[in-house]
Design a protein around this motif. Structure first.
Motif, PDB file in Angstrom:
ATOM      1  N   LYS A 146       1.095  -0.909  -0.268  1.00 46.16           N
ATOM      2  CA  LYS A 146      -0.524  -0.322   0.412  1.00 46.16           C
ATOM      3  C   LYS A 146       0.770   0.952  -0.056  1.00 46.16           C
ATOM      4  O   LYS A 146       0.264   2.428  -0.523  1.00 46.16           O
ATOM      5  N   GLU A 147       2.632   0.678   0.207  1.00 43.29           N
ATOM      6  CA  GLU A 147       3.204   1.846   0.255  1.00 43.29           C
ATOM      7  C   GLU A 147       3.637   2.448  -0.516  1.00 43.29           C
ATOM      8  O   GLU A 147       4.290   3.519  -0.860  1.00 43.29           O
ATOM      9  N   PHE A 148       4.559   1.340  -1.172  1.00 43.67           N
ATOM     10  CA  PHE A 148       5.386   1.223  -2.390  1.00 43.67           C
ATOM     11  C   PHE A 148       5.350   0.149  -2.912  1.00 43.67           C
ATOM     12  O   PHE A 148       5.167  -0.821  -2.858  1.00 43.67           O
ATOM     13  N   ARG A 149       5.320   0.438  -4.456  1.00 45.66           N
ATOM     14  CA  ARG A 149       5.156  -0.349  -5.543  1.00 45.66           C
ATOM     15  C   ARG A 149       6.392  -0.166  -6.818  1.00 45.66           C
ATOM     16  O   ARG A 149       6.413   1.349  -7.520  1.00 45.66           O
ATOM     17  N   LEU A 150       6.800  -1.162  -7.061  1.00 44.99           N
ATOM     18  CA  LEU A 150       8.045  -0.190  -8.259  1.00 44.99           C
ATOM     19  C   LEU A 150       6.748  -0.565  -9.776  1.00 44.99           C
ATOM     20  O   LEU A 150       6.372  -0.747  -9.684  1.00 44.99           O
ATOM     21  N   THR A 151       7.706   0.495 -10.604  1.00 47.92           N
ATOM     22  CA  THR A 151       6.455   0.349 -11.797  1.00 47.92           C
ATOM     23  C   THR A 151       6.752  -0.803 -12.872  1.00 47.92           C
ATOM     24  O   THR A 151       5.484  -1.041 -13.514  1.00 47.92           O
ATOM     25  N   LYS A 152       7.708  -1.663 -12.580  1.00 49.22           N
ATOM     26  CA  LYS A 152       8.393  -2.498 -13.760  1.00 49.22           C
ATOM     27  C   LYS A 152       8.810  -3.825 -12.759  1.00 49.22           C
ATOM     28  O   LYS A 152       9.540  -3.499 -11.680  1.00 49.22           O
ATOM     29  N   PRO A 153       8.240  -4.583 -13.174  1.00 53.60           N
ATOM     30  CA  PRO A 153       7.032  -4.559 -13.969  1.00 53.60           C
ATOM     31  C   PRO A 153       5.617  -4.371 -13.755  1.00 53.60           C
ATOM     32  O   PRO A 153       6.070  -4.428 -12.488  1.00 53.60           O
ATOM     33  N   ASN A 154       4.934  -4.883 -14.066  1.00 58.25           N
ATOM     34  CA  ASN A 154       3.355  -4.488 -13.782  1.00 58.25           C
ATOM     35  C   ASN A 154       3.364  -5.201 -12.032  1.00 58.25           C
ATOM     36  O   ASN A 154       3.649  -6.542 -12.178  1.00 58.25           O
ATOM     37  N   TRP A 155       2.831  -4.524 -11.289  1.00 58.28           N
ATOM     38  CA  TRP A 155       2.466  -5.247 -10.308  1.00 58.28           C
ATOM     39  C   TRP A 155       1.422  -5.999  -9.889  1.00 58.28           C
ATOM     40  O   TRP A 155       2.207  -7.122  -9.130  1.00 58.28           O
ATOM     41  N   ILE A 156       1.192  -6.235 -10.946  1.00 56.16           N
ATOM     42  CA  ILE A 156       0.250  -7.309 -11.232  1.00 56.16           C
ATOM     43  C   ILE A 156       1.145  -8.832 -10.986  1.00 56.16           C
ATOM     44  O   ILE A 156       0.878  -9.572 -10.315  1.00 56.16           O
ATOM     45  N   ILE A 157       2.304  -8.510 -11.786  1.00 48.83           N
ATOM     46  CA  ILE A 157       3.701  -9.811 -12.254  1.00 48.83           C
ATOM     47  C   ILE A 157       3.979 -10.081 -11.268  1.00 48.83           C
ATOM     48  O   ILE A 157       3.763 -10.993 -10.706  1.00 48.83           O
ATOM     49  N   GLN A 158       4.348  -8.767 -10.393  1.00 53.92           N
ATOM     50  CA  GLN A 158       5.347  -8.968  -9.289  1.00 53.92           C
ATOM     51  C   GLN A 158       4.749  -9.328  -7.747  1.00 53.92           C
ATOM     52  O   GLN A 158       4.819  -9.776  -7.242  1.00 53.92           O
ATOM     53  N   LYS A 159       3.367  -8.844  -7.988  1.00 53.03           N
ATOM     54  CA  LYS A 159       2.542  -9.581  -7.374  1.00 53.03           C
ATOM     55  C   LYS A 159       2.419 -11.363  -6.543  1.00 53.03           C
ATOM     56  O   LYS A 159       2.728 -11.891  -6.012  1.00 53.03           O
ATOM     57  N   ILE A 160       2.432 -11.709  -8.047  1.00 54.88           N
ATOM     58  CA  ILE A 160       2.457 -12.739  -8.412  1.00 54.88           C
ATOM     59  C   ILE A 160       4.050 -13.697  -7.928  1.00 54.88           C
ATOM     60  O   ILE A 160       3.868 -14.618  -7.052  1.00 54.88           O
ATOM     61  N   ILE A 161       4.768 -13.017  -8.430  1.00 56.03           N
ATOM     62  CA  ILE A 161       5.710 -13.421  -8.536  1.00 56.03           C
ATOM     63  C   ILE A 161       6.126 -13.855  -6.655  1.00 56.03           C
ATOM     64  O   ILE A 161       6.641 -14.580  -6.228  1.00 56.03           O
TER      65      ILE A 161
END
Length: 180
Positions: A146-161
């Motif tokens: 909720k505070e910080f996410r990288l822009t690449k790759p897409n957050w959905i892909i990051q979250k799955i990984i």
């Protein structure tokens, strides 16, 4: 746990933070930090704060911001506001240390994220780009999504990984937050 008046320093970047207001004092409305950033040619990874506005008031020195892929120079007296969910990063091009007040509204748990990364830097647990290993990173990023996410790759892909890797991180004894 970060408290009013705490000072932390990132041993890798030499950035210092003094916590002027925390989420505890402001009932979650704001985190306010006095920051000192040395000159660097390195840039942070482009990221977003999906639920927070990020505001900078430059006291001295200069910062170069890259907001939504547009460069913006900020000097003494300038205020830079970055709305929630807008891609950005910044750096100090020099010639002097930059001194500024940084705010996050609402506070959420961004103070815990700074504390975690500064603690890992102190312990030598970050690579040359300032990231921990993928097992530790997965736990940290899921805790602070909720505070910080990288822009690449897409957050959905990051979250799955991250969700696939996080159990291995826990098995290896890594935590989602570290105290400075």
């Amino acid at each position: 746990m970060i408290q009013l008046g705490n000072v932390i320093e990132n041993q890798r970047t030499r950035q210092r933070m003094i916590f002027l207001k925390t989420g505890i004092e402001t009932k979650g409305e704001q985190l306010q930090i006095e920051c000192f950033s040395p000159v660097t040619s390195a840039k942070d990874s482009e990221h977003i704060h999906p639920f927070q506005e990020n505001r900078f008031q430059i006291i001295s020195g200069e910062l170069i911001f890259y907001i939504n892929r547009k460069e913006q120079r900020a000097i003494k007296g300038n205020i830079v506001s970055i709305p929630k969910n807008v891609p950005h990063y910044f750096r100090n091009p020099g010639p002097n240390e930059a001194h500024y007040i940084q705010e996050f509204c609402p506070a959420l748990k961004i103070d815990s994220l700074f504390e975690t990364f500064f603690a890992l830097a102190r312990e030598g647990k970050l690579n040359e780009k300032g990231a921990p290993n993928i097992f530790r990173l997965s736990l940290i990023m899921l805790k602070h999504e909720k505070e910080f996410r990288l822009t690449k790759p897409n957050w959905i892909i990051q979250k799955i990984i991250f969700k696939l890797i996080a159990p291995f991180g826990k098995f290896l004894g890594y935590k989602e937050a570290y105290n400075y």
